[in-house]
Design a protein around this motif. Structure first.
Motif, short mmCIF file in Angstrom:
data_model
loop_
_atom_site.label_atom_id
_atom_site.label_comp_id
_atom_site.label_asym_id
_atom_site.label_seq_id
_atom_site.Cartn_x
_atom_site.Cartn_y
_atom_site.Cartn_z
N ARG A 1 -0.01 -9.84 -10.03
CA ARG A 1 -0.84 -10.11 -11.22
C ARG A 1 -1.86 -8.99 -11.44
NH1 ARG A 1 -0.85 -15.47 -9.17
NH2 ARG A 1 -2.96 -15.22 -8.34
N LEU A 2 -2.27 -8.38 -10.34
CA LEU A 2 -3.24 -7.28 -10.43
C LEU A 2 -2.57 -5.93 -10.63
CD1 LEU A 2 -5.63 -8.41 -7.55
CD2 LEU A 2 -6.07 -8.56 -10.00
N GLY A 3 -1.24 -5.95 -10.74
CA GLY A 3 -0.50 -4.71 -10.99
C GLY A 3 -0.17 -3.92 -9.74
N HIS A 4 -0.29 -4.55 -8.57
CA HIS A 4 0.04 -3.85 -7.32
C HIS A 4 1.56 -3.83 -7.12
CE1 HIS A 4 -4.16 -5.12 -5.61
NE2 HIS A 4 -4.24 -4.32 -6.65
N GLY A 5 2.05 -2.75 -6.59
CA GLY A 5 3.47 -2.67 -6.24
C GLY A 5 3.71 -3.16 -4.83
N VAL A 6 4.96 -3.44 -4.51
CA VAL A 6 5.37 -3.77 -3.15
C VAL A 6 6.60 -2.93 -2.83
CG1 VAL A 6 6.31 -5.54 -1.62
CG2 VAL A 6 4.43 -6.11 -3.16
N TRP A 7 6.60 -2.35 -1.64
CA TRP A 7 7.70 -1.50 -1.21
C TRP A 7 8.40 -2.13 -0.01
CZ3 TRP A 7 3.12 -0.07 -3.19
CH2 TRP A 7 3.14 0.81 -4.28
N ASP A 8 9.71 -2.30 -0.12
CA ASP A 8 10.52 -2.84 0.99
C ASP A 8 11.37 -1.71 1.57
OD1 ASP A 8 10.80 -6.08 1.26
OD2 ASP A 8 10.18 -5.51 -0.77
N LEU A 9 11.51 -1.72 2.90
CA LEU A 9 12.35 -0.74 3.59
C LEU A 9 13.22 -1.47 4.59
CD1 LEU A 9 9.11 0.35 3.56
CD2 LEU A 9 10.24 2.47 4.26
N TYR B 1 13.38 3.40 -0.88
CA TYR B 1 13.04 1.98 -0.74
C TYR B 1 14.15 1.12 -1.34
CZ TYR B 1 8.65 4.45 -0.19
OH TYR B 1 7.69 5.35 0.22
N ILE B 2 14.17 -0.16 -0.95
CA ILE B 2 15.16 -1.09 -1.48
C ILE B 2 14.49 -2.10 -2.40
CG2 ILE B 2 16.68 -0.86 0.54
CD1 ILE B 2 15.54 -3.58 1.49
N PRO B 3 15.22 -2.71 -3.31
CA PRO B 3 14.64 -3.81 -4.08
C PRO B 3 14.29 -4.96 -3.14
CG PRO B 3 16.73 -3.08 -5.04
CD PRO B 3 16.61 -2.42 -3.70
N ARG B 4 13.33 -5.81 -3.54
CA ARG B 4 12.95 -6.92 -2.67
C ARG B 4 14.17 -7.78 -2.36
NH1 ARG B 4 11.74 -12.25 -2.39
NH2 ARG B 4 12.23 -12.61 -4.58
N PRO B 5 14.52 -7.92 -1.07
CA PRO B 5 15.67 -8.75 -0.73
C PRO B 5 15.37 -10.23 -1.00
CG PRO B 5 15.07 -7.29 1.08
CD PRO B 5 13.94 -7.27 0.11
N VAL B 6 16.39 -10.96 -1.39
CA VAL B 6 16.18 -12.38 -1.74
C VAL B 6 15.70 -13.18 -0.53
CG1 VAL B 6 17.80 -12.38 -3.66
CG2 VAL B 6 18.63 -12.86 -1.35
N GLU B 7 16.03 -12.72 0.69
CA GLU B 7 15.65 -13.50 1.87
C GLU B 7 14.18 -13.33 2.25
OE1 GLU B 7 17.00 -9.57 3.77
OE2 GLU B 7 17.61 -10.83 2.07
N ARG B 8 13.48 -12.36 1.62
CA ARG B 8 12.05 -12.24 1.92
C ARG B 8 11.26 -13.06 0.91
NH1 ARG B 8 7.74 -9.64 0.17
NH2 ARG B 8 8.72 -7.97 -1.03
N TRP C 1 0.87 -1.19 0.00
CA TRP C 1 0.00 0.00 0.00
C TRP C 1 0.90 1.23 0.00
CZ3 TRP C 1 -4.83 0.89 -1.15
CH2 TRP C 1 -5.46 2.07 -0.72
N GLN C 2 0.96 1.93 -1.14
CA GLN C 2 1.94 3.01 -1.28
C GLN C 2 1.81 4.11 -0.23
OE1 GLN C 2 2.27 4.70 -5.22
NE2 GLN C 2 4.07 5.90 -4.67
N PRO C 3 0.59 4.57 0.11
CA PRO C 3 0.53 5.59 1.16
C PRO C 3 1.12 5.12 2.49
CG PRO C 3 -1.54 5.51 -0.05
CD PRO C 3 -0.73 4.33 -0.51
N TYR C 4 0.99 3.82 2.79
CA TYR C 4 1.58 3.31 4.03
C TYR C 4 3.10 3.25 3.88
CZ TYR C 4 1.53 0.70 8.48
OH TYR C 4 1.69 0.30 9.78
N ALA C 5 3.57 2.88 2.70
CA ALA C 5 5.02 2.87 2.46
C ALA C 5 5.60 4.26 2.68
CB ALA C 5 5.31 2.39 1.04
N GLU C 6 4.90 5.27 2.20
CA GLU C 6 5.36 6.65 2.38
C GLU C 6 5.33 7.04 3.86
OE1 GLU C 6 2.65 8.63 -0.22
OE2 GLU C 6 3.72 8.00 -2.04
N HIS C 7 4.30 6.57 4.56
CA HIS C 7 4.21 6.82 6.01
C HIS C 7 5.37 6.15 6.74
CE1 HIS C 7 2.36 7.03 10.06
NE2 HIS C 7 2.70 5.75 10.17
N MET C 8 5.65 4.88 6.41
CA MET C 8 6.78 4.17 7.02
C MET C 8 8.08 4.93 6.79
SD MET C 8 6.01 0.24 5.83
CE MET C 8 4.88 -0.85 6.69
#
Length: 235
Positions: A221-229, A203-210, A177-184
């Protein structure tokens, strides 16, 4: 008293809950997990401060996961890192049962489980400067503005986590959820004692360990993004 403890840090965390208790039917596997797995791997909040070296019977890098859902990612991480220990906290009993059932099925012994409020566990059961990692994957984003105060990522939470991390330990968060990512990002960039591990301060690219969960693959598949910090405790 730990050098990080201040009058503010010593105050109890806010009473507002960052989660909603949901009723759910238990599958046979989940019931099996609770019946057979809980006596072996379950931990109680009422037991208070734990010596996790004694709990696990060894000294090892230690990860604390807040809200493991149905436990799929936890199982995958623990199976991939048998020399590391994992402490998972989840309020929803079907998820607790699912994780425990998975542990029994895969014969994993490097996970211990709490079924209660993770903030209380952090505050009352985890020694200061004892964790190598804290994980917060896909917490409830509380979309409506009037509910934003319920988001778990708040300045006082950041300081509680910092208090429990070793110097050099890492807080890893992920949200779709991008607004939450921005809040984080806003909360953590302002939190004293941390360094953002993203090269550009974002933000960082998705780490391989996650691990990528079914939930995340459906979102992709629905086009949602994921943000890792990732933020490291510097002092």
């Amino acid at each position: 008293m730990n050098e990080e403890t201040t009058p503010d840090a010593a105050r109890p965390m806010r009473a507002i809950k960052s989660f909603v208790m949901r009723a759910g039917r238990m599958t046979e596997g989940q019931q099996r997990g609770l019946q057979l797995g809980w006596p072996r791997f379950g931990l109680e909040l009422a037991a208070g401060l734990q010596d996790f070296d004694e709990v696990f019977g060894r000294q090892a890098p230690r990860t604390f996961e807040i809200g493991f859902g149905m436990g799929q990612a936890t199982l995958e991480m623990a199976a991939a890192a048998p020399d590391e220990d994992f402490i998972g906290v989840e309020v929803h009993r079907p998820g607790v049962g699912a994780l425990l059932n998975g542990m029994l099925t895969q014969q994993l012994e490097n996970i211990r489980v709490y079924s209660c409020d993770a903030l209380e566990v952090l505050r009352d059961c985890v020694a200061d400067a004892s964790l190598d990692r804290v994980l917060l994957f896909f917490p409830d984003p509380w979309h409506k503005a009037r509910h934003n105060k319920r988001r778990i990522v708040q300045p006082e939470w950041a300081q509680l986590v910092r208090q429990k991390l070793k110097v050099g330990g890492v807080l890893h968060m992920a949200t779709d959820w991008q607004p939450y990512a921005e809040h984080m990002l806003e909360v953590m960039n302002a939190a004293p004692g941390y360094r953002n591990l993203a090269v550009d301060g974002g933000y960082i690219p998705r780490p391989v360990e996650r691990p990528v969960t079914k939930f995340e693959r459906r979102g992709e598949r629905l086009g949602h993004g994921v943000w890792d910090l990732k933020f490291r405790r510097e002092h």
